[in-house]
Write an enzyme that holds these catalytic residues in place. Structure first.
Site, short mmCIF file in Angstrom:
data_model
loop_
_atom_site.label_atom_id
_atom_site.label_comp_id
_atom_site.label_asym_id
_atom_site.label_seq_id
_atom_site.Cartn_x
_atom_site.Cartn_y
_atom_site.Cartn_z
N GLY A 170 0.77 -1.24 0.00
CA GLY A 170 0.00 0.00 0.00
C GLY A 170 0.80 1.28 0.00
CD GLU A 200 5.49 0.25 -4.86
OE1 GLU A 200 4.97 0.16 -3.73
OE2 GLU A 200 4.91 -0.11 -5.91
N1 ADE Z 1 -0.68 -3.42 -3.64
C1 ADE Z 1 -0.74 -3.98 -4.83
N2 ADE Z 1 0.28 -3.60 -5.60
C2 ADE Z 1 1.01 -2.74 -4.86
C3 ADE Z 1 2.17 -2.00 -5.09
N3 ADE Z 1 2.82 -2.02 -6.27
N4 ADE Z 1 2.62 -1.23 -4.12
C4 ADE Z 1 1.98 -1.17 -2.95
N5 ADE Z 1 0.88 -1.84 -2.69
C5 ADE Z 1 0.40 -2.64 -3.64
#
Ligand code: ADE
Ligand code: ZN
Length: 346
Positions: A170, A200
């Site tokens: 998330g 990320e």
């Molecule tokens: N839930 C599904 N895909 C995701 C992603 N790429 N980053 C964070 N949460 C997620």
């Protein structure tokens, strides 16, 4: 020359069930629930999967989850997703089931949907031979208490369902990772392994936090490439990043696929695996991630074979299974290389 990586034996260690449902299966659910006004055909489902930014992606994700109205739907999609992976020669996978909006918006009981997804995976194992484990995930935006409740929900299932890890995914900026320290400690005490989304969208600090919290692998972690010291620390601790290049461009975590930090991570010696994250929503597949790494990012074939092997080394599986899969991998990957004039990595 374009190389098709479908036949290379692979793992898929970072894939969200809800984001991996083939668009044809999503459309089956659209029809089942009489919601054709939201997506009159398969093309319309595909169009739902074009995003302006990360928040927009999460919104579409929630839309997809709204079609998983009964545990049977979870069983159906788990079977379909595992089948899709098996057709790409994925031998081992860990599939994340989200307990966020499925529980909060749809009102599911966590244990019911986890059990149902497990039934789907078991059926796929019988049908296609793929070995599958479950991860259970909540989104950071749902907060720590919610995650703790979901961890409690699944505890009674642990003897019955092969859950290998609890993951937090998330919106990273909403809750700092250290808030989840107690949750991961509890999960470890229950016998679960530790991987989490970090670095990320947010910065290297998030990855430092994940390391500090005992992560054995890290979901994405691409922002590590901004910090040479952090990359050295990942090497020193031998922690692998689950890298998902196409996802990173689709969600806006990076601006241009061609600028993806995978080559920089590899040059620094950081262990990586390759994954597709939400393949249906990002119009990708695990085989395509290898293709993109080769064709767009310039990663050579022997390195990609080594990355595929890394997946078997890093998967949360028991040691006899790992030994058996690695032995099979070595034989088949060698043949795959020989047929393509690719040097088998030492
Ligand atoms: N839930 C599904 N895909 C995701 C992603 N790429 N980053 C964070 N949460 C997620
Ligand atoms: Zn993910």
């Amino acid at each position: 020359m374009a190389i098709d990586f479908t036949g290379l034996p692979k793992t898929e260690l970072h894939i969200h069930l809800e984001g991996a449902i083939p668009v044809e299966s999503v459309f089956t659910l659209v029809r089942k629930y009489g919601r054709l006004s939201e997506a009159p055909d398969i093309e319309a489902v595909r169009r739902r999967y074009e995003f302006d930014d990360f928040a927009h992606f999460l919104e579409s994700y929630r839309w997809t989850v709204s079609f998983l109205q009964s545990p049977d739907d979870y069983e159906y999609v788990a079977y379909e997703v595992a089948g899709t992976l098996a057709r790409q020669n994925v031998w081992f996978t860990e599939i994340m089931v989200g307990l966020g909006s499925g529980v909060m918006d749809v009102g599911h009981d966590s244990a019911d949907i986890v059990r149902a997804a497990w039934r789907g995976l078991k059926a796929a194992e019988v049908q296609f031979g793929i070995r599958a484990r479950l991860q259970v995930a909540t989104g950071r935006q749902h907060g720590v208490e919610f995650a703790q409740e979901r961890l409690r929900d699944i505890e009674p299932l642990l003897g019955e369902v092969d859950i290998c890890a609890f993951n937090v995914a998330g919106a990273e900026h909403t809750h700092p990772l250290p808030q989840y320290r107690g949750l991961f400690e509890r999960a470890r005490a229950m016998g679960l392994r530790t991987t989490m989304h970090a670095g990320e969208v947010s910065g290297p600090g998030d990855v430092y936090d994940a390391l500090d919290m005992g992560a054995e692998r890290i979901g994405h972690g691409i922002k590590s490439a901004l910090d040479p010291q952090l990359m050295a620390e990942l090497v020193r601790r031998d922690i692998a990043l689950e890298v998902c290049p196409v996802s990173n461009e689709a969600t806006g975590a990076i601006t241009r696929l061609a600028d993806h930090p995978l080559p920089r991570l590899l040059r620094a010696g950081v262990p990586v695996t390759l994954s597709s994250d939400d393949p249906a929503m990002f119009h990708t597949s695990v085989a395509r991630e290898y293709e993109v790494a080769h064709e767009v990012l310039g990663v050579d074939c022997p390195t990609l074979v080594r990355i595929a092997r890394e997946g078997f080394k890093r998967g949360f599986m028991d040691e006899p299974l790992r030994a058996a899969l690695l032995a099979r991998f070595d034989a088949q990957a060698r043949a795959w290389c020989a047929a393509r004039d690719v040097q088998y990595p030492a």
